[in-house]
Design an enzyme around this catalytic site. Structure first.
Site, PDB file in Angstrom:
ATOM      1  N   ASP A   8       0.858  -1.180   0.000  1.00  0.00           N
ATOM      2  CA  ASP A   8       0.000   0.000   0.000  1.00  0.00           C
ATOM      3  C   ASP A   8       0.899   1.237   0.000  1.00  0.00           C
ATOM      4  O   ASP A   8       2.085   1.154   0.351  1.00  0.00           O
ATOM      5  CB  ASP A   8      -0.886  -0.038   1.254  1.00  0.00           C
ATOM      6  CG  ASP A   8      -1.671   1.237   1.453  1.00  0.00           C
ATOM      7  OD1 ASP A   8      -2.375   1.655   0.522  1.00  0.00           O
ATOM      8  OD2 ASP A   8      -1.561   1.820   2.557  1.00  0.00           O
ATOM      9  N   ILE A   9       0.340   2.389  -0.356  1.00  0.00           N
ATOM     10  CA  ILE A   9       1.138   3.623  -0.366  1.00  0.00           C
ATOM     11  C   ILE A   9       0.944   4.431   0.921  1.00  0.00           C
ATOM     12  O   ILE A   9       1.838   4.504   1.766  1.00  0.00           O
ATOM     13  CB  ILE A   9       0.800   4.500  -1.597  1.00  0.00           C
ATOM     14  CG1 ILE A   9       1.205   3.788  -2.895  1.00  0.00           C
ATOM     15  CG2 ILE A   9       1.548   5.848  -1.495  1.00  0.00           C
ATOM     16  CD1 ILE A   9       0.885   4.580  -4.165  1.00  0.00           C
ATOM     17  N   ASP A  10      -0.221   5.044   1.072  1.00  0.00           N
ATOM     18  CA  ASP A  10      -0.440   6.005   2.163  1.00  0.00           C
ATOM     19  C   ASP A  10      -0.530   5.316   3.519  1.00  0.00           C
ATOM     20  O   ASP A  10      -1.374   4.454   3.745  1.00  0.00           O
ATOM     21  CB  ASP A  10      -1.706   6.804   1.896  1.00  0.00           C
ATOM     22  CG  ASP A  10      -1.623   7.580   0.583  1.00  0.00           C
ATOM     23  OD1 ASP A  10      -0.781   8.485   0.495  1.00  0.00           O
ATOM     24  OD2 ASP A  10      -2.381   7.256  -0.346  1.00  0.00           O
ATOM     25  N   GLY A  44      -5.274   2.507  -3.211  1.00  0.00           N
ATOM     26  CA  GLY A  44      -6.580   3.040  -3.564  1.00  0.00           C
ATOM     27  C   GLY A  44      -6.467   4.212  -4.513  1.00  0.00           C
ATOM     28  O   GLY A  44      -7.464   4.633  -5.114  1.00  0.00           O
ATOM     29  N   LYS A 187      -8.293  -5.151  -3.628  1.00  0.00           N
ATOM     30  CA  LYS A 187      -6.855  -5.355  -3.783  1.00  0.00           C
ATOM     31  C   LYS A 187      -6.535  -6.840  -3.942  1.00  0.00           C
ATOM     32  O   LYS A 187      -5.581  -7.198  -4.633  1.00  0.00           O
ATOM     33  CB  LYS A 187      -6.097  -4.752  -2.603  1.00  0.00           C
ATOM     34  CG  LYS A 187      -6.127  -3.225  -2.591  1.00  0.00           C
ATOM     35  CD  LYS A 187      -5.207  -2.641  -1.528  1.00  0.00           C
ATOM     36  CE  LYS A 187      -5.257  -1.116  -1.531  1.00  0.00           C
ATOM     37  NZ  LYS A 187      -4.301  -0.500  -0.583  1.00  0.00           N
ATOM     38  N   ASP A 210      -2.148  -0.742   5.946  1.00  0.00           N
ATOM     39  CA  ASP A 210      -2.514  -0.096   7.214  1.00  0.00           C
ATOM     40  C   ASP A 210      -3.980   0.300   7.289  1.00  0.00           C
ATOM     41  O   ASP A 210      -4.470   0.629   8.364  1.00  0.00           O
ATOM     42  CB  ASP A 210      -1.673   1.172   7.429  1.00  0.00           C
ATOM     43  CG  ASP A 210      -2.100   2.289   6.501  1.00  0.00           C
ATOM     44  OD1 ASP A 210      -2.589   3.324   7.001  1.00  0.00           O
ATOM     45  OD2 ASP A 210      -1.976   2.144   5.273  1.00  0.00           O
ATOM     46  N   ASN A 213      -9.141  -0.631   3.519  1.00  0.00           N
ATOM     47  CA  ASN A 213      -9.143  -1.175   2.161  1.00  0.00           C
ATOM     48  C   ASN A 213      -8.017  -2.172   1.925  1.00  0.00           C
ATOM     49  O   ASN A 213      -7.961  -2.814   0.871  1.00  0.00           O
ATOM     50  CB  ASN A 213      -9.085  -0.042   1.125  1.00  0.00           C
ATOM     51  CG  ASN A 213      -7.836   0.811   1.249  1.00  0.00           C
ATOM     52  OD1 ASN A 213      -7.207   0.884   2.303  1.00  0.00           O
ATOM     53  ND2 ASN A 213      -7.479   1.490   0.179  1.00  0.00           N
TER      54      ASN A 213
END
Length: 260
Positions: A8-10, A44, A187, A210, A213
């Site tokens: 994931d990114i954020d 996302g 995902k 985290d 999603n």
């Protein structure tokens, strides 16, 4: 044997505090690729908002919560759009409940209006507010994701997914809005599409996340790792909980599993 890892990114790769990827994470990802382990983004965010990864290289991308997947060379792997009949019902709905909606399609997006919630989320993840356009602009476009700026309580009050977006489902990682995608996408769906493309077995996978999603992804892979800054319900589904993004969480977990 781990052959593919999804990130994931954020709040996972990128800190909410600094809006940057920690140096330890950058070094860890480069070490993984040097070992021949494929690394993928699973976010996302739509493609046009993936703007905070610096010079890091990835083997592929799962974007808009699994609705659009492509390789590093931008070869499409999978695309799952929201049905036009749902878009039509949402246009009618928005006339009665004028909350903001963001529509993402291709490499573009727009928002129907800007309010405090839209601005707060934009500031949180350090992205520009999309251009404003009428909701009618969504007609006839391959909409990959909608972002609806309503709370969980407002969602239940309007029954938007029971009566309007009947072929869609929400995924929340922040209370002020919901990522909305076509039902059946997630995902985990994106992971299956990517694994099939690269001929990698699910048993050889790992993922880091985290947010809410990320739950389908963390439950789906062989080893799901929650960041220390994740909410309790996200940590509860993980196989392992590492330290926070700002405390070298990714590097610490990869060391724990002997991958770097």
């Amino acid at each position: 044997m781990v052959k593919a890892i999804f990130f994931d990114i954020d709040g996972t790769l990128v800190s909410f505090e600094t809006h940057k990827i920690p140096a330890s994470t950058q070094e860890a990802l480069k070490a993984l690729r040097d070992k021949g382990i494929k690394i993928f983004i699973a976010t996302g965010r739509p493609q046009c908002l993936i703007n905070n990864l610096g010079d890091l290289e990835f083997d592929g991308y799962i974007t808009v919560n699994g609705s659009y997947c492509f390789t590093a060379g931008h070869q499409p792997i999978y695309k799952g759009c929201i049905p036009q009949e749902d878009i039509e019902r949402l246009i009618t709905f928005q006339q009665k409940y004028p909350v903001p909606f963001v529509f993402a399609y291709g490499n573009e997006m727009f928002v129907t209006e800007v309010n405090d919630r839209v601005q707060a989320v934009s500031d949180l993840i350090e992205i520009p507010v999309p251009p404003v356009a009428s909701i009618e602009e969504a007609r006839g476009k391959d909409i990959l994701q909608i972002m609806g700026y309503f709370t969980d309580e407002e969602e239940k009050e309007t029954d938007i997914f029971g009566k309007v977006l009947t072929h869609c489902e929400p995924m929340r990682w922040y209370p002020l809005f919901a990522d909305i995608i076509a039902r059946g996408n997630s995902k985990s769906t994106g992971i299956d599409k990517v694994l099939a493309y690269f001929d990698i077995d699910l048993k050889d996978t790992m993922a880091f996340g985290d947010g809410g999603n990320d739950i389908p992804m963390l439950k789906h892979v062989a080893t799901g790792i929650a960041m220390g800054n994740a909410e309790p319900h996200v940590k509860a589904v993980a196989d392992y909980v590492t330290t926070s993004v700002d405390e070298d969480g990714i590097a610490n977990a990869l060391k724990h599993f002997g991958l770097i």
